[in-house]
Each structure stands twice: as C-alpha cells, then as structure tokens.
Design an enzyme around this catalytic site. Structure first.
Site, PDB file in Angstrom:
ATOM      1  N   GLU A 155      22.750   6.007  17.851  1.00  0.00           N
ATOM      2  CA  GLU A 155      21.937   6.182  16.853  1.00  0.00           C
ATOM      3  C   GLU A 155      22.132   6.900  15.721  1.00  0.00           C
ATOM      4  O   GLU A 155      22.630   8.038  15.667  1.00  0.00           O
ATOM      5  CB  GLU A 155      20.755   6.861  17.584  1.00  0.00           C
ATOM      6  CG  GLU A 155      19.315   6.811  16.909  1.00  0.00           C
ATOM      7  CD  GLU A 155      18.132   7.813  17.274  1.00  0.00           C
ATOM      8  OE1 GLU A 155      17.396   7.856  16.628  1.00  0.00           O
ATOM      9  OE2 GLU A 155      18.503   8.427  18.378  1.00  0.00           O
ATOM     10  N   SER A 194       9.715  17.419  13.101  1.00  0.00           N
ATOM     11  CA  SER A 194      10.745  16.966  13.883  1.00  0.00           C
ATOM     12  C   SER A 194      11.239  15.720  13.413  1.00  0.00           C
ATOM     13  O   SER A 194      11.001  15.285  12.372  1.00  0.00           O
ATOM     14  CB  SER A 194       9.768  16.388  15.000  1.00  0.00           C
ATOM     15  OG  SER A 194       9.170  15.340  15.080  1.00  0.00           O
ATOM     16  N   LYS A 195      12.300  15.330  14.170  1.00  0.00           N
ATOM     17  CA  LYS A 195      13.168  14.015  13.625  1.00  0.00           C
ATOM     18  C   LYS A 195      12.237  12.982  13.693  1.00  0.00           C
ATOM     19  O   LYS A 195      12.275  12.148  12.589  1.00  0.00           O
ATOM     20  CB  LYS A 195      14.092  13.886  14.752  1.00  0.00           C
ATOM     21  CG  LYS A 195      15.117  12.672  14.388  1.00  0.00           C
ATOM     22  CD  LYS A 195      16.302  12.650  15.324  1.00  0.00           C
ATOM     23  CE  LYS A 195      16.569  11.342  16.345  1.00  0.00           C
ATOM     24  NZ  LYS A 195      16.042  10.218  15.530  1.00  0.00           N
ATOM     25  N   ARG A 196      11.135  12.823  14.444  1.00  0.00           N
ATOM     26  CA  ARG A 196      10.347  11.662  14.527  1.00  0.00           C
ATOM     27  C   ARG A 196       9.556  11.889  13.271  1.00  0.00           C
ATOM     28  O   ARG A 196       9.307  10.764  12.701  1.00  0.00           O
ATOM     29  CB  ARG A 196       9.580  11.623  16.037  1.00  0.00           C
ATOM     30  CG  ARG A 196       9.821  10.487  16.627  1.00  0.00           C
ATOM     31  CD  ARG A 196       9.368  10.358  17.888  1.00  0.00           C
ATOM     32  NE  ARG A 196       9.906  11.330  18.911  1.00  0.00           N
ATOM     33  CZ  ARG A 196       9.531  12.353  19.528  1.00  0.00           C
ATOM     34  NH1 ARG A 196       7.973  12.653  19.654  1.00  0.00           N
ATOM     35  NH2 ARG A 196       9.960  12.977  20.667  1.00  0.00           N
TER      36      ARG A 196
END
Ligand code: GLU
Length: 539
Positions: free
Chosen positions: A317, A294-296
């Site tokens: 963002e 994921s992006k996280r």
C-alpha cells in the site's frame, strides 16, 4: 559603573564595566549543562507528521540554546520492526533540513545510537534496581497473569500488577528466598518489574503543562527487563537519556502516562539530579478537532500525513508524502512549527533560522492543534511564489526530463516565471504549461463548444498568415497586429482572443496571451493556429 551577566557558550560570567572601554571580568556565575535533546522514534513504520513536529520542536529548542540535536532509534521491540522505516526517518529529517548533530549515520561520542546495538548496557541497571530493592523478579506465566486479570476484573478491581496484587503472584517478594534462588538457578523464565511504593505521590514539572501529579496507586509495576533479557522501552529510554546526557525530553503527549514511572526510575537509579526536563506536546488533531490526526483522515480529505511517500513493505500500500505531493520542505517546516506553537507577534512566515530565534517552549500550546489542509497549501503557495524562477526551474527540471520534454534552462525559467503565479505546488507547473513543450492534443471542451464555431476557424487560419508576416514576434508587435486585424475584420478582439489561445495552447485560460505567444515563437504559433481546426475536430 555597570554590573552585568553575560552569556558565553555554556558559561555565564559577571562583568563589571567601569567605563565604556574598560570591562572587568568578575567571575563565573554558573555553568549550564549543554542542552542536548533527542528525537527517539521507533522504526515501526513511516514517520507520522506529528512525529515530524516533535522532531522539529526538538531541533528548534536545541539550536535556540546552542545545543545538540540527536537521533536515537528505539528498536527494542523487534516484533514491531519494519524494514525501511529507519532509512525513512533519516531521509525525512534530511529532506526537511533538520540537521542532526549525532545519530546512527552521523556517529558521536555517546553511541551507539540504535538501541538494538546497546543491548549489553541495560541489564546492569535492572540488577542495580533489584539490589537496591526497587525492582524484583517475577516468574508468573502468561496463564497466571491472565488468571489474575480475570479475578481482579470479576471483583471489579483494576487488573494491575501492583502493590496490592503482587503478593498473590509468583515473584521474589512473595516467594521465599530459597525458592527464588532455586528458580533462578534452574533458569526458570522471569521478568524484572519495578517495585512501586504504595500511596505515594509522584510530582514533576512539565515544561508545557506545568505541575503533573500522579498517585502510585494508579500505576502498575511495569516490566523493565523482559524474559529474553532485553529491556522494555521504559528502562532503555531512561538509561539512554541518562548516558547520553539528555537535558530535555520533548515528546508527544502519548508518553505523558509513562512520565511518572520515568521520574521514579531516575530517582531509584540515583540520577534525579540530572534528570532531563520533560515537555509533552499536545496532539495534532483532525481538521474538525475531533481526535488525533490519522492516516485515514489524510486519505479521506486528500492531504498527506507523512513527510515522504511510503510503500508498506508487507501490503504494498502506498501512502502519499508531502515531498511527492509537491510541498516544499520550508513550507512544511513553517506550517508544522505553527501547529502548537505561537510566536509572540502575528508573524506567520518564518525561515528555519527565524524559527530557531523565535522558538520558546513556554509558547507551546497545552491544547491540541487542528490540522488545516488549506493552510498547508497556503504556506506552500507563499514559499513557491517567493522562490526564484531559476531555483524553481531547477526544482522541476527532473520532472520535465521524466516527461521527455526537451528544453533549455533559459526557456524553462521563462515558462516558470509566466505560469507560477497560479499554482500552489511545483508539479502543477507541468500541468498548466504542457503546451509550452508539446503540441496540444486535447482542447478545452467547454471553450471549443462555445467559441470554436461559425467563421472562427477561418479567422484564426487567416490570423495565422498575418502573424507569419510579422518581422518581429515580440508581445507588443503581436498585440498591435492582432488589434489591427480585428479592426480590419470588424470583429471584436474579445471574440477571437479565446479561440486564439485555444488554438495555440488547447486551454481556455493561462498567462497573458501575447507574452505566451512571444515565448512560444512565431513558427510554433503559426503552425499550431493553422492546424488547429483539424486537430480540434480530431480530438
Ligand atoms: N520510542 C518512543 C516513540 O516511538 C520515544 C518516546 C520518547 O521520546 O521518550 O515515540
């Protein structure tokens, strides 16, 4: 005499060779459909690197088979539309060199290639399904649907609109024909749902996973046409794949649950004969293998999960991109290709052309591939080191200009060749070579504390005068004079080598010192050595 089958474009022909020079044509054996694949993203945000891999596998497959690679923008869900996302998709594919044969920008014979521009096409197919008894009108309000869900859940049954529950709902199967007609004439809102049979097995062969069998009792009567008359993903996707003569659907595993429904739609629309082959790619996993990348994960572990930098139009963002982080497109392609596909030997470095030759869907892995940030860096390093110095200099030229460092191409190429060995990314070249373009203003603190003391500042100033006297300032001459000087002064060369480097570059390490001095030139070197003490004290 030899009998053989040869491939000519989309034809296979049987030939008979009597002698080496005489070959007779016997006949056409079969005609393949031209391979046509599509990458069909929804423009709902930046393209995830997993999506890029899907695009890449589609591209490789198409090119391997002399086929077409098509981009179709699936923007039927206007609520999820994000401005800029479509341009982002195009730009990403372009940066990676995945050339499209057909698409919104390229055009083609099967357009339009954006579903929002194809809206008048879909309705007729929903109507066709109603006419053949494979779909029905459903008039239920959202409150009624909610009520059904609550009831079924309370009875510990799965809350599905399906063969069991549909007769308790308001639709053209449960209501009388009169009532249905009245509602339609009144313009009552409705959706069109597929009518799934009870107790039937849907089977299809997935090119990656093998046979997939799903029971219709586990499926539900999905909406095909929404209240606003627009198609859902399922209807639009199938109609477009059919009309665009797509032969292979290669997409992410998240679409596997939709595949049985798609198979039935092909069947009910009478298109089963030309139904594309399906291949569902496994997920790109987090580096520890626990769940989808994921992006996280990218933010947390410091690597990009998007091909290009993306600024969220709503929140502002900014998410990092491979391009802006200094990755070369060739490295990203190579890394992605090997995340889920295994060549038959242990080769690791492939150009795009080599990947096209080597790629085969049979070697695509069924299990998820763990993302490996170090491996990504390694690939970049390999491609960067293999690059021509002049090519690399050209690549970093805009960054150099942006810094305002004035330099000739010739000088830049020399700097690149001197420092590139130690870097993984092109922008790092600027970090380690700043002193080649500007006088240092800061000096490595550790080296200053350890080495810039006692008599050293004076020795370096004296050495500056000695260097100034050199008639030729090439690396060999500098080295010879340096050694002689150390001897005269009765100091070990090692003890003044690092201070010398520090005084000229501000750094504790770098390329071979005498080559570096030669490139900087006598005037710069002497001047920096002379003013080093004052500058170090001031810094
Ligand atoms: N629009 C779908 C997506 O966003 C496409 C799925 C498919 O390839 O069928 O991924």
């Amino acid at each position: 005499m030899l009998c053989a089958i040869q491939k000519y474009g989309n034809y296979r022909i049987v030939v008979l060779s009597l002698t080496k020079s005489k070959t007779y044509f016997c006949g056409v054996l079969l005609m393949d459909r031209k391979v046509r694949v599509r990458f069909a993203p929804s423009p709902t945000g930046p393209l995830h690197i997993g999506g890029v891999r899907t695009a890449l596998y589609n591209y490789l497959f198409a090119k391997k088979h002399g086929g077409d690679f098509i981009l179709r923008i699936e923007d039927t869900d206007q609520k999820r539309f994000v401005p800029g996302a479509e341009d982002y998709i195009n730009e990403s594919l372009e940066w990676l060199g995945l050339k499209l044969d057909e698409g919104v920008r390229q055009g083609g014979n099967y357009g339009p290639y954006k579903q929002s521009e194809r809206m008048s096409i879909y309705r007729q197919y929903a109507d066709q399904l109603i006419a053949s008894g494979h779909a029905y009108y459903a008039f239920d309000t959202s409150e009624e649907l909610e009520e059904m869900r609550a009831k079924l859940e309370a009875a510990k049954m799965s809350a599905k609109y399906d063969a069991t529950s549909r007769m308790n709902m308001k639709n053209s199967l449960s209501l009388s024909q009169d009532e249905v007609n009245k509602r339609l004439e009144n313009g009552d809102p409705y959706v069109i749902r597929i009518k799934l049979p009870r107790n039937e097995e849907v089977r299809f062969q997935d090119e990656v996973r093998g046979w997939v069998v799903v029971h219709t009792n586990q499926m539900d009567d999905k909406v095909l046409l929404k209240q606003d008359g627009l198609p859902t993903y399922h209807l639009a996707n199938i109609v477009d794949d059919h009309l665009m003569e797509i032969t292979h659907v290669i997409r992410g595993e998240e679409w596997l649950p939709s595949a049985p429904l798609h198979v039935l739609l092909y069947r009910y629309l009478g298109w089963e004969d030309t139904m594309p082959k399906l291949a569902h790619l496994s997920l790109l996993l987090k580096p520890d293998g626990k769940g989808k990348l994921s992006k996280r994960d990218g933010d947390r572990l410091g690597f990009p999960v998007f091909p290009l930098q993306w600024t969220d139009p709503k929140t502002g963002e900014v998410s990092a991109g491979y391009r802006e982080s200094g990755y070369l497109p060739s490295a990203v392609i190579n890394m992605l290709a090997l995340l889920g596909w295994h060549p038959s030997d242990n080769q690791e470095l492939f150009t795009l052309e080599e990947l096209v030759q080597a790629f085969s869907i049979e070697k695509v892995s069924k299990s998820g591939a763990k993302f490996d940030a170090d491996k990504a860096k390694w690939f970049n390093n390999r491609y960067l080191q293999a690059m021509d110095d002049a090519e690399l200099a050209e690549l970093i030229r805009p960054m150099i200009d942006e810094k305002g460092w004035e330099t000739t191409d010739e000088y830049l190429v020399k700097v690149v060749s001197m420092v590139k060995e130690k870097v993984n990314f092109a922008p790092e070249i600027l970090e380690v070579s700043e002193y080649f373009f500007t006088t240092p203003t800061s000096y490595d603190e550790k080296v200053v504390n350890k080495k810039w003391k006692g008599d050293t500042p004076n020795i370096i100033a004296e050495l500056a005068d000695v260097f100034d006297g050199l008639a030729s300032f090439d690396a060999d001459a500098i080295q010879a004079r340096f050694s002689a000087f150390a001897e005269e002064k009765e100091v070990s060369p090692g003890s003044i080598m690092q201070p010398l480097r520090l005084s000229v570059s501000g750094m504790g390490g770098g390329p071979p010192i005498f080559d570096m001095l030669e490139l900087l030139g006598k005037e710069t070197v002497v001047q920096r050595m002379k003013s080093a003490n004052a500058s170090i004290l001031a810094s």
